[in-house]
Motif scaffolding. Structure first.
Motif, PDB file in Angstrom:
ATOM      1  N   GLY A 162       0.801  -1.213   0.000  1.00  0.00           N
ATOM      2  CA  GLY A 162       0.000   0.000   0.000  1.00  0.00           C
ATOM      3  C   GLY A 162       0.832   1.261   0.000  1.00  0.00           C
ATOM      4  O   GLY A 162       1.888   1.333   0.640  1.00  0.00           O
ATOM      5  N   LYS A 163       0.324   2.242  -0.741  1.00  0.00           N
ATOM      6  CA  LYS A 163       0.954   3.560  -0.755  1.00  0.00           C
ATOM      7  C   LYS A 163      -0.114   4.585  -1.094  1.00  0.00           C
ATOM      8  O   LYS A 163      -0.716   4.544  -2.172  1.00  0.00           O
ATOM      9  CB  LYS A 163       2.079   3.623  -1.772  1.00  0.00           C
ATOM     10  CG  LYS A 163       2.864   4.937  -1.733  1.00  0.00           C
ATOM     11  CD  LYS A 163       4.070   4.880  -2.653  1.00  0.00           C
ATOM     12  CE  LYS A 163       4.903   6.136  -2.558  1.00  0.00           C
ATOM     13  NZ  LYS A 163       6.066   6.102  -3.459  1.00  0.00           N
ATOM     14  N   GLY A 164      -0.359   5.495  -0.169  1.00  0.00           N
ATOM     15  CA  GLY A 164      -1.385   6.503  -0.406  1.00  0.00           C
ATOM     16  C   GLY A 164      -2.752   5.877  -0.590  1.00  0.00           C
ATOM     17  O   GLY A 164      -3.183   5.042   0.204  1.00  0.00           O
ATOM     18  N   ASP A 165      -3.430   6.263  -1.664  1.00  0.00           N
ATOM     19  CA  ASP A 165      -4.785   5.779  -1.929  1.00  0.00           C
ATOM     20  C   ASP A 165      -4.806   4.542  -2.821  1.00  0.00           C
ATOM     21  O   ASP A 165      -5.861   4.186  -3.355  1.00  0.00           O
ATOM     22  CB  ASP A 165      -5.611   6.886  -2.594  1.00  0.00           C
ATOM     23  CG  ASP A 165      -5.852   8.057  -1.660  1.00  0.00           C
ATOM     24  OD1 ASP A 165      -5.910   7.817  -0.428  1.00  0.00           O
ATOM     25  OD2 ASP A 165      -5.966   9.194  -2.132  1.00  0.00           O
ATOM     26  N   TYR A 166      -3.664   3.892  -2.990  1.00  0.00           N
ATOM     27  CA  TYR A 166      -3.580   2.736  -3.881  1.00  0.00           C
ATOM     28  C   TYR A 166      -2.986   1.537  -3.146  1.00  0.00           C
ATOM     29  O   TYR A 166      -2.136   1.686  -2.274  1.00  0.00           O
ATOM     30  CB  TYR A 166      -2.736   3.047  -5.108  1.00  0.00           C
ATOM     31  CG  TYR A 166      -3.305   4.131  -5.984  1.00  0.00           C
ATOM     32  CD1 TYR A 166      -4.159   3.821  -7.046  1.00  0.00           C
ATOM     33  CD2 TYR A 166      -3.006   5.464  -5.738  1.00  0.00           C
ATOM     34  CE1 TYR A 166      -4.695   4.817  -7.837  1.00  0.00           C
ATOM     35  CE2 TYR A 166      -3.535   6.476  -6.524  1.00  0.00           C
ATOM     36  CZ  TYR A 166      -4.381   6.149  -7.573  1.00  0.00           C
ATOM     37  OH  TYR A 166      -4.915   7.138  -8.350  1.00  0.00           O
ATOM     38  N   THR A 167      -3.443   0.364  -3.553  1.00  0.00           N
ATOM     39  CA  THR A 167      -2.901  -0.882  -3.014  1.00  0.00           C
ATOM     40  C   THR A 167      -2.691  -1.851  -4.162  1.00  0.00           C
ATOM     41  O   THR A 167      -3.551  -1.985  -5.035  1.00  0.00           O
ATOM     42  CB  THR A 167      -3.846  -1.514  -1.980  1.00  0.00           C
ATOM     43  OG1 THR A 167      -4.036  -0.605  -0.893  1.00  0.00           O
ATOM     44  CG2 THR A 167      -3.270  -2.814  -1.442  1.00  0.00           C
ATOM     45  N   ARG A 168      -1.559  -2.507  -4.156  1.00  0.00           N
ATOM     46  CA  ARG A 168      -1.277  -3.516  -5.166  1.00  0.00           C
ATOM     47  C   ARG A 168      -1.223  -4.897  -4.517  1.00  0.00           C
ATOM     48  O   ARG A 168      -0.689  -5.054  -3.414  1.00  0.00           O
ATOM     49  CB  ARG A 168       0.044  -3.218  -5.871  1.00  0.00           C
ATOM     50  CG  ARG A 168      -0.130  -2.132  -6.911  1.00  0.00           C
ATOM     51  CD  ARG A 168       1.149  -1.834  -7.632  1.00  0.00           C
ATOM     52  NE  ARG A 168       0.865  -0.988  -8.779  1.00  0.00           N
ATOM     53  CZ  ARG A 168       1.777  -0.285  -9.427  1.00  0.00           C
ATOM     54  NH1 ARG A 168       3.028  -0.341  -9.064  1.00  0.00           N
ATOM     55  NH2 ARG A 168       1.448   0.461 -10.463  1.00  0.00           N
ATOM     56  N   ILE A 169      -1.778  -5.862  -5.215  1.00  0.00           N
ATOM     57  CA  ILE A 169      -1.809  -7.235  -4.728  1.00  0.00           C
ATOM     58  C   ILE A 169      -0.891  -8.068  -5.615  1.00  0.00           C
ATOM     59  O   ILE A 169      -0.968  -8.003  -6.844  1.00  0.00           O
ATOM     60  CB  ILE A 169      -3.238  -7.813  -4.781  1.00  0.00           C
ATOM     61  CG1 ILE A 169      -4.185  -6.917  -3.990  1.00  0.00           C
ATOM     62  CG2 ILE A 169      -3.264  -9.239  -4.256  1.00  0.00           C
ATOM     63  CD1 ILE A 169      -5.650  -7.274  -4.195  1.00  0.00           C
ATOM     64  N   SER A 170      -0.034  -8.857  -4.989  1.00  0.00           N
ATOM     65  CA  SER A 170       0.876  -9.714  -5.741  1.00  0.00           C
ATOM     66  C   SER A 170       0.743 -11.152  -5.251  1.00  0.00           C
ATOM     67  O   SER A 170       0.619 -11.397  -4.049  1.00  0.00           O
ATOM     68  CB  SER A 170       2.328  -9.238  -5.571  1.00  0.00           C
ATOM     69  OG  SER A 170       3.220 -10.085  -6.275  1.00  0.00           O
ATOM     70  N   TYR A 171       0.745 -12.064  -6.215  1.00  0.00           N
ATOM     71  CA  TYR A 171       0.649 -13.492  -5.888  1.00  0.00           C
ATOM     72  C   TYR A 171       1.647 -14.256  -6.744  1.00  0.00           C
ATOM     73  O   TYR A 171       1.670 -14.101  -7.972  1.00  0.00           O
ATOM     74  CB  TYR A 171      -0.773 -14.005  -6.141  1.00  0.00           C
ATOM     75  CG  TYR A 171      -0.881 -15.513  -6.154  1.00  0.00           C
ATOM     76  CD1 TYR A 171      -0.668 -16.241  -4.989  1.00  0.00           C
ATOM     77  CD2 TYR A 171      -1.180 -16.198  -7.325  1.00  0.00           C
ATOM     78  CE1 TYR A 171      -0.756 -17.623  -4.997  1.00  0.00           C
ATOM     79  CE2 TYR A 171      -1.282 -17.574  -7.339  1.00  0.00           C
ATOM     80  CZ  TYR A 171      -1.064 -18.291  -6.179  1.00  0.00           C
ATOM     81  OH  TYR A 171      -1.140 -19.655  -6.183  1.00  0.00           O
ATOM     82  N   ALA A 172       2.484 -15.053  -6.110  1.00  0.00           N
ATOM     83  CA  ALA A 172       3.464 -15.875  -6.838  1.00  0.00           C
ATOM     84  C   ALA A 172       2.803 -17.171  -7.282  1.00  0.00           C
ATOM     85  O   ALA A 172       2.329 -17.949  -6.452  1.00  0.00           O
ATOM     86  CB  ALA A 172       4.670 -16.173  -5.948  1.00  0.00           C
ATOM     87  N   ARG A 173       2.758 -17.380  -8.573  1.00  0.00           N
ATOM     88  CA  ARG A 173       2.085 -18.561  -9.121  1.00  0.00           C
ATOM     89  C   ARG A 173       2.791 -19.836  -8.667  1.00  0.00           C
ATOM     90  O   ARG A 173       3.996 -19.995  -8.830  1.00  0.00           O
ATOM     91  CB  ARG A 173       2.088 -18.515 -10.648  1.00  0.00           C
ATOM     92  CG  ARG A 173       1.310 -17.346 -11.240  1.00  0.00           C
ATOM     93  CD  ARG A 173       1.537 -17.315 -12.744  1.00  0.00           C
ATOM     94  NE  ARG A 173       0.965 -16.134 -13.356  1.00  0.00           N
ATOM     95  CZ  ARG A 173      -0.254 -16.080 -13.886  1.00  0.00           C
ATOM     96  NH1 ARG A 173      -1.012 -17.138 -13.875  1.00  0.00           N
ATOM     97  NH2 ARG A 173      -0.701 -14.968 -14.422  1.00  0.00           N
ATOM     98  N   ARG A 174       2.025 -20.762  -8.130  1.00  0.00           N
ATOM     99  CA  ARG A 174       2.593 -22.028  -7.673  1.00  0.00           C
ATOM    100  C   ARG A 174       2.942 -22.964  -8.837  1.00  0.00           C
ATOM    101  O   ARG A 174       3.820 -23.812  -8.719  1.00  0.00           O
ATOM    102  CB  ARG A 174       1.611 -22.725  -6.728  1.00  0.00           C
ATOM    103  CG  ARG A 174       1.427 -22.020  -5.396  1.00  0.00           C
ATOM    104  CD  ARG A 174       2.767 -21.821  -4.722  1.00  0.00           C
ATOM    105  NE  ARG A 174       2.625 -21.449  -3.321  1.00  0.00           N
ATOM    106  CZ  ARG A 174       3.156 -20.369  -2.792  1.00  0.00           C
ATOM    107  NH1 ARG A 174       3.828 -19.525  -3.561  1.00  0.00           N
ATOM    108  NH2 ARG A 174       3.027 -20.114  -1.508  1.00  0.00           N
TER     109      ARG A 174
END
Length: 214
Positions: A162-174
């Motif tokens: 998260g940073k400011g008004d934005y959030t990024r989601i990350s997922y490492a593919r199994r």
């Protein structure tokens, strides 16, 4: 009394090491099949990584996604972390994923910076980085049936930055980790289920898919 002279021996060993390393470096890697690409099979032209300065501006075309070749899947939310985290947990629960562990990794490390003194820590000035360990009992069972070693792939980790008004989601593919193992099909199915769930988050900005270079 016999006097030993180690220098010639050491010199000989050093020379042998140098010759061995040179020989290994010059070994042929094997003939390339006719028509095969000169680069790795998953090589493709991808956008440059996002710099911290571009975190809030560039939300569209920053993912290079070529099937299982791309190790990370991402979703972007126009929500601050305080609002994004409950949304993500709610969607995961709705899709039968249990969050078995949750930790704000960034804050945990920051609290120990007086002792750790990690240089250049958090150069991107992110507000929060939350790690979620996600598990589904059926997924675990499928991995166990396919290959007991693959149970290390479950639970899975979903990370929110998260940073400011934005959030990024990350997922490492199994599936990337399970390539050439009996658990590949199970791992790929698990990836698809979780990615489908993450795509249901209200306000998600689905990153563009970058096609491989022809």
């Amino acid at each position: 009394m016999v006097t030993h002279h180690p220098r010639p021996v050491l010199f000989g060993l050093s020379l042998l090491t140098l010759l061995t390393a040179t020989a290994w470096a010059n070994l042929p890697v094997g003939p390339r099949q006719a028509g095969a690409p000169a680069t790795a099979p998953f090589a493709t032209k991808c956008p440059a990584p996002i710099t911290p300065a571009a975190f809030q501006e560039d939300l569209q075309t920053t993912v290079c996604q070529t099937g299982d070749a791309q190790p990370f899947y991402r979703e972007d939310l126009r929500l601050p972390m305080a609002k994004a985290l409950p949304e993500v947990k709610a969607i995961l629960a709705r899709n039968h994923f249990d969050v078995v562990f949750s930790m704000n990794v960034l804050h945990r490390i920051e609290a120990r910076q007086a002792t750790l003194k990690i240089p250049d820590f958090n150069l991107g000035k992110y507000d929060a980085i939350v790690s979620l360990s996600v598990c589904n009992p059926y997924d675990f069972s499928h991995l166990l049936s396919a290959d007991w070693q693959s149970t290390t792939l479950c639970p899975r980790t979903v990370t929110l930055v998260g940073k400011g008004d934005y959030t990024r989601i990350s997922y490492a593919r199994r599936a990337v980790e399970a390539v050439h193992t009996p658990a590949y099909s199970a791992a790929r199915a698990i990836d698809q289920q979780l990615i489908s769930a993450l795509g249901q988050i209200p306000g998600a900005i689905h990153p563009s898919v970058v096609k491989p270079a022809r």
